[in-house]
Design an enzyme around this catalytic site. Structure first.
Site, PDB file in Angstrom:
ATOM      1  N   THR A 159      16.552   5.039   7.348  1.00  0.00           N
ATOM      2  CA  THR A 159      16.317   6.284   8.088  1.00  0.00           C
ATOM      3  C   THR A 159      16.831   6.192   9.513  1.00  0.00           C
ATOM      4  O   THR A 159      17.386   7.158  10.044  1.00  0.00           O
ATOM      5  CB  THR A 159      14.812   6.622   8.101  1.00  0.00           C
ATOM      6  OG1 THR A 159      14.379   6.863   6.762  1.00  0.00           O
ATOM      7  CG2 THR A 159      14.527   7.850   8.943  1.00  0.00           C
ATOM      8  N   THR A 182      12.457   1.851   6.053  1.00  0.00           N
ATOM      9  CA  THR A 182      11.041   1.474   6.070  1.00  0.00           C
ATOM     10  C   THR A 182      10.425   1.296   4.681  1.00  0.00           C
ATOM     11  O   THR A 182       9.467   0.535   4.526  1.00  0.00           O
ATOM     12  CB  THR A 182      10.216   2.529   6.834  1.00  0.00           C
ATOM     13  OG1 THR A 182      10.353   3.804   6.189  1.00  0.00           O
ATOM     14  CG2 THR A 182      10.663   2.630   8.278  1.00  0.00           C
ATOM     15  N   ASP A 183      10.961   1.976   3.667  1.00  0.00           N
ATOM     16  CA  ASP A 183      10.266   2.017   2.382  1.00  0.00           C
ATOM     17  C   ASP A 183      10.116   0.643   1.727  1.00  0.00           C
ATOM     18  O   ASP A 183       9.099   0.379   1.082  1.00  0.00           O
ATOM     19  CB  ASP A 183      10.965   2.977   1.422  1.00  0.00           C
ATOM     20  CG  ASP A 183      10.694   4.432   1.765  1.00  0.00           C
ATOM     21  OD1 ASP A 183       9.824   4.679   2.622  1.00  0.00           O
ATOM     22  OD2 ASP A 183      11.347   5.318   1.193  1.00  0.00           O
ATOM     23  N   LYS A 227       3.611  -1.146   4.481  1.00  0.00           N
ATOM     24  CA  LYS A 227       3.796   0.231   4.912  1.00  0.00           C
ATOM     25  C   LYS A 227       2.617   1.043   4.394  1.00  0.00           C
ATOM     26  O   LYS A 227       2.381   1.120   3.185  1.00  0.00           O
ATOM     27  CB  LYS A 227       5.110   0.817   4.400  1.00  0.00           C
ATOM     28  CG  LYS A 227       5.371   2.217   4.970  1.00  0.00           C
ATOM     29  CD  LYS A 227       6.705   2.809   4.532  1.00  0.00           C
ATOM     30  CE  LYS A 227       6.890   4.185   5.188  1.00  0.00           C
ATOM     31  NZ  LYS A 227       8.118   4.874   4.740  1.00  0.00           N
ATOM     32  N   TYR A 262     -17.959 -12.998  -8.836  1.00  0.00           N
ATOM     33  CA  TYR A 262     -18.556 -12.198  -9.909  1.00  0.00           C
ATOM     34  C   TYR A 262     -18.142 -12.744 -11.277  1.00  0.00           C
ATOM     35  O   TYR A 262     -17.092 -13.367 -11.429  1.00  0.00           O
ATOM     36  CB  TYR A 262     -18.113 -10.732  -9.795  1.00  0.00           C
ATOM     37  CG  TYR A 262     -18.648 -10.022  -8.578  1.00  0.00           C
ATOM     38  CD1 TYR A 262     -19.897  -9.414  -8.594  1.00  0.00           C
ATOM     39  CD2 TYR A 262     -17.900  -9.960  -7.407  1.00  0.00           C
ATOM     40  CE1 TYR A 262     -20.391  -8.746  -7.475  1.00  0.00           C
ATOM     41  CE2 TYR A 262     -18.376  -9.312  -6.271  1.00  0.00           C
ATOM     42  CZ  TYR A 262     -19.625  -8.706  -6.313  1.00  0.00           C
ATOM     43  OH  TYR A 262     -20.105  -8.061  -5.209  1.00  0.00           O
TER      44      TYR A 262
END
Length: 330
Positions: free
Chosen positions: A12, A83-84, A154, A274
């Protein structure tokens, strides 16, 4: 004056408007021109021009090779990136370039640099400052924070505060006092060795009520060699009716490591707490502790690329290589 290198890969930050949407077009030199004067000697090399959704294992290897090639010629390297998938790239570079001798800082933006109110100029300036002042390692710089690359996720799609440092504080933050360091990155001994051997035939599965464990065997039969399961809470898996616990045991016996992480973004998985976790642990599930899913999948790919068997992968996940996991929580 520090000598720094910008390796641009698209994203971007370098995108322009086209008929088909935002497309990476700007060069690294064009990015630098938008910043004005900086107190560094900066050189630029354009190595890719891709939306980060298209950055895959082949690109990780190429990026790592380029960083390794130039690392001793500069005081620091900035990698501009979409960024993805930036957190995945940052995690993988951390394993491929262990003991890197200089700071390598990934950054990008939520808005293209040619837009008036873009976050790109500030993120780039921060990345160069980090490349000039951080200890050696792989980092991600975004929205006034410098974070260890293998701890980043992200978490927002549009907000400028897109990335967070998960389960550890940021390495440094920008305040009115300048760049304030909050933690020291662990120093590793030994020379940097480029190791891009990975096996990308892995899967990341988010467990949900009703998930059919047979789907895991379908993955294995299709060539999947390792699985990260985002289990419930601290790593719990169901064993009533749809027996995930038994499926994990069968996969382990087939030689396929199963890593149990948590669907919760913060804090650790703990398979000992657990019954639903202990049963999975007894079957051989490997705890990811407080690792991010991005880092866990990168670490698993890298481990399998080294031809590790199930037991070696388990030992490997009990080791903190690059700051990706906290081992003193237990």
């Amino acid at each position: 004056m520090k000598k720094l290198l910008l390796l641009s890969t698209g994203g971007t930050i370098a995108s322009v408007v086209s008929e088909s949407g935002l497309v990476p077009k700007e060069s690294g030199e064009q990015l630098i021109k938008m910043l004005g004067n900086l107190p560094y000697d900066i050189e630029v090399k354009d190595i890719l021009q891709l939306d980060s959704s298209n950055i895959q294992p082949e690109e990780w290897k190429y990026i790592a090779e380029q960083i390794y090639k130039y690392r001793l010629q500069y005081d620091g390297i900035v990698l501009s990136h979409g960024t993805d998938t930036m957190a995945y790239t940052a995690s993988m570079l951390s394993f491929m370039l262990q003991n890197i001798e200089i700071p390598v800082v990934l950054t990008g933006s939520q808005v293209p640099i040619n837009v008036v109110l873009s976050d790109a100029p500030d993120n780039l300036r921060l990345a160069f400052a980090a490349a000039a002042s951080c200890h050696p390692g792989i980092y991600l710089a975004f929205d006034h924070k410098i974070m260890l690359g293998c701890r980043t996720v992200k978490v927002r799609t549009t907000n400028f505060n897109a990335f967070e440092s998960v389960n550890v504080p940021p390495v440094a933050q920008v305040t009115s006092d300048g760049l304030v360091f909050k933690q020291h990155v662990k120093k590793h001994k030994g020379a940097c060795v480029l190791n891009t051997k990975i096996n990308p035939h892995v899967s990341l599965v988010k467990l949900f009520p009703g998930f059919d464990p047979d789907l895991l065997f379908a993955m294995a039969n299709s060539g999947c060699r390792g699985i990260v399961i985002e289990a419930y809470g601290m790593g719990g898996m169901n064993y009533i009716r749809r027996n995930m616990v038994a499926a994990v045991g069968k996969l382990i016996k087939m030689g396929i490591p199963v890593i149990a992480s948590s669907q919760c973004l913060y804090e650790r998985s703990d398979l000992t707490k657990y019954e639903v976790g202990r049963l999975a642990l007894l079957e051989g599930a490997i705890s990811a502790r407080d690792m991010t899913s991005e880092s866990a999948i990168a670490k698993l790919m890298w481990a399998l690329g080294q031809k590790m068997n199930v037991h070696e992968v388990a030992d490997f996940f009990n080791t903190d290589l690059v700051g990706e996991v906290s081992l003193d929580e237990e």
